[in-house]
Write a protein that holds these residues in place. Sequence first.
Motif, short mmCIF file in Angstrom:
data_model
loop_
_atom_site.label_atom_id
_atom_site.label_comp_id
_atom_site.label_asym_id
_atom_site.label_seq_id
_atom_site.Cartn_x
_atom_site.Cartn_y
_atom_site.Cartn_z
N UNK A 1 0.87 -1.19 0.00
CA UNK A 1 0.00 0.00 0.00
C UNK A 1 0.90 1.24 0.00
N UNK A 2 0.74 2.09 -1.01
CA UNK A 2 1.53 3.32 -1.10
C UNK A 2 0.79 4.40 -0.31
N UNK A 3 1.23 4.63 0.93
CA UNK A 3 0.51 5.60 1.78
C UNK A 3 0.93 7.03 1.50
N UNK A 4 2.23 7.23 1.25
CA UNK A 4 2.77 8.57 0.96
C UNK A 4 3.80 8.41 -0.15
N UNK A 5 3.70 9.23 -1.19
CA UNK A 5 4.61 9.08 -2.34
C UNK A 5 5.31 10.38 -2.67
N UNK A 6 6.62 10.39 -2.48
CA UNK A 6 7.48 11.47 -2.97
C UNK A 6 7.01 12.88 -2.56
N UNK A 7 6.81 13.07 -1.28
CA UNK A 7 6.30 14.37 -0.79
C UNK A 7 7.46 15.24 -0.29
N UNK A 8 7.43 16.52 -0.66
CA UNK A 8 8.45 17.48 -0.20
C UNK A 8 7.78 18.77 0.24
N UNK A 9 8.25 19.32 1.35
CA UNK A 9 7.83 20.68 1.77
C UNK A 9 8.76 21.16 2.87
N UNK A 10 8.68 22.45 3.13
CA UNK A 10 9.48 23.06 4.21
C UNK A 10 8.58 23.95 5.05
N UNK A 11 8.89 24.04 6.35
CA UNK A 11 8.09 24.92 7.21
C UNK A 11 9.02 25.81 8.03
N UNK A 12 8.75 27.08 7.96
CA UNK A 12 9.51 28.06 8.74
C UNK A 12 9.01 28.04 10.18
N UNK A 13 9.90 28.30 11.13
CA UNK A 13 9.50 28.33 12.54
C UNK A 13 8.41 29.38 12.75
N UNK A 14 7.41 29.02 13.55
CA UNK A 14 6.33 29.96 13.87
C UNK A 14 5.20 29.98 12.85
N UNK A 15 5.29 29.11 11.83
CA UNK A 15 4.26 29.10 10.77
C UNK A 15 3.42 27.81 10.85
N UNK A 16 2.32 27.83 10.12
CA UNK A 16 1.45 26.65 10.07
C UNK A 16 1.40 26.10 8.65
N UNK A 17 1.66 24.81 8.53
CA UNK A 17 1.57 24.13 7.24
C UNK A 17 0.33 23.24 7.29
N UNK A 18 -0.63 23.50 6.43
CA UNK A 18 -1.87 22.72 6.42
C UNK A 18 -1.77 21.53 5.48
N UNK A 19 -2.25 20.38 5.94
CA UNK A 19 -2.32 19.18 5.09
C UNK A 19 -3.78 18.82 4.98
N UNK A 20 -4.30 18.82 3.77
CA UNK A 20 -5.73 18.57 3.61
C UNK A 20 -5.97 17.47 2.57
#
Length: 318
Positions: free
Chosen positions: A23-42
């Motif tokens: 089962x491929x649950x997550x495929x080739x995902x990339x991102x960066x988050x700066x301190x104090x910020x919110x990264x939304x996953x939807x």
Amino acid sequence: MPTNPLVKVENVSKRFRVRGRELHAVSNVSFEIEAGKTFGLVGESGSGKSTLGRLVLRLLDANEGRITFNGKDITNLPNRQLRPLRQEMQIIFQDPQASMSPRMTIGRAIEDAMEIHKIGTKQSRRKRVDELLERVGLPSFVKYAFPHELSGGQLQRIGIARALSLNPKLIVCDEPVSALDVSIQVQVIHLLQELQRDLNLTYIFIAHNLAVVEYLSDEIAVLYLGEVVEQAPAEKLFKNPSHPYTQVLLQSILKIPEDPSSRQKMTHIQGEIPSPFNPPSGCTFHPRCPFATDVCRTQKPVAKHVDDDHKATCHLIG
Ligand code: SF4
């Protein structure tokens, strides 16, 4: 892209073997988050967003890719070296009660993590419990209660207090308001915002509802069957949703009308999310996409830039 991100996820993939099938649950995902910020996953349930949150926290190990936290590569860090970092990376669950012992008082439940990590003395930990309860807007006597005596909103505040007890830098908020009434959702979201502002917290905020992530996020990634299909600063994603899946997700949100007599056309996504054991060929969204053509059924689209910091993975772009 932030120059010195707190979290950096590079080409991360995760597969599970279930009864001999992959089962491929997550495929080739990339991102960066700066301190104090919110990264939304939807994304809908089964899109891989919770798995991704757990990969960042190293509660799960990635099959491929690299995860960096505060400048340190933690992808393959042994547990002993990971332990001090665990204090800095916490999680808030959709159902906080599930992670609490029904026989433990709220005070003990908050103190527990500090004790495990050998933080402070018994006396200083008890004082910290009172401070944390006040920080999340609950009276001190709540520490004598048992989980079943509290409401869903109060329990979520306890979940937040437990996460805060170790002074984290990063909190993964995994659907923290999905099970709450709308009025309580707003209160909890305001509390998370206030805490972020005061403590410079960084959040990964996971939700299936774009309206909730819009409120909190600086940047959003939309996941479908384990792949990021669109990623952009929140404002750009809402102003110019470019992937058909994001467009339908947005059309399914109930918005507060500016004119009380206006009517909103609501659209729901056709069909069910396909099985991750057997994802569709080409673009995995093609069986549900209103714009699918022959090429979508055979060729996998690649991510293309809609703007400098806005990408979407669809043959219609570019
Ligand atoms: Fe729809 Fe084709 Fe774009 Fe996939 S690639 S989202 S099927 S138009």
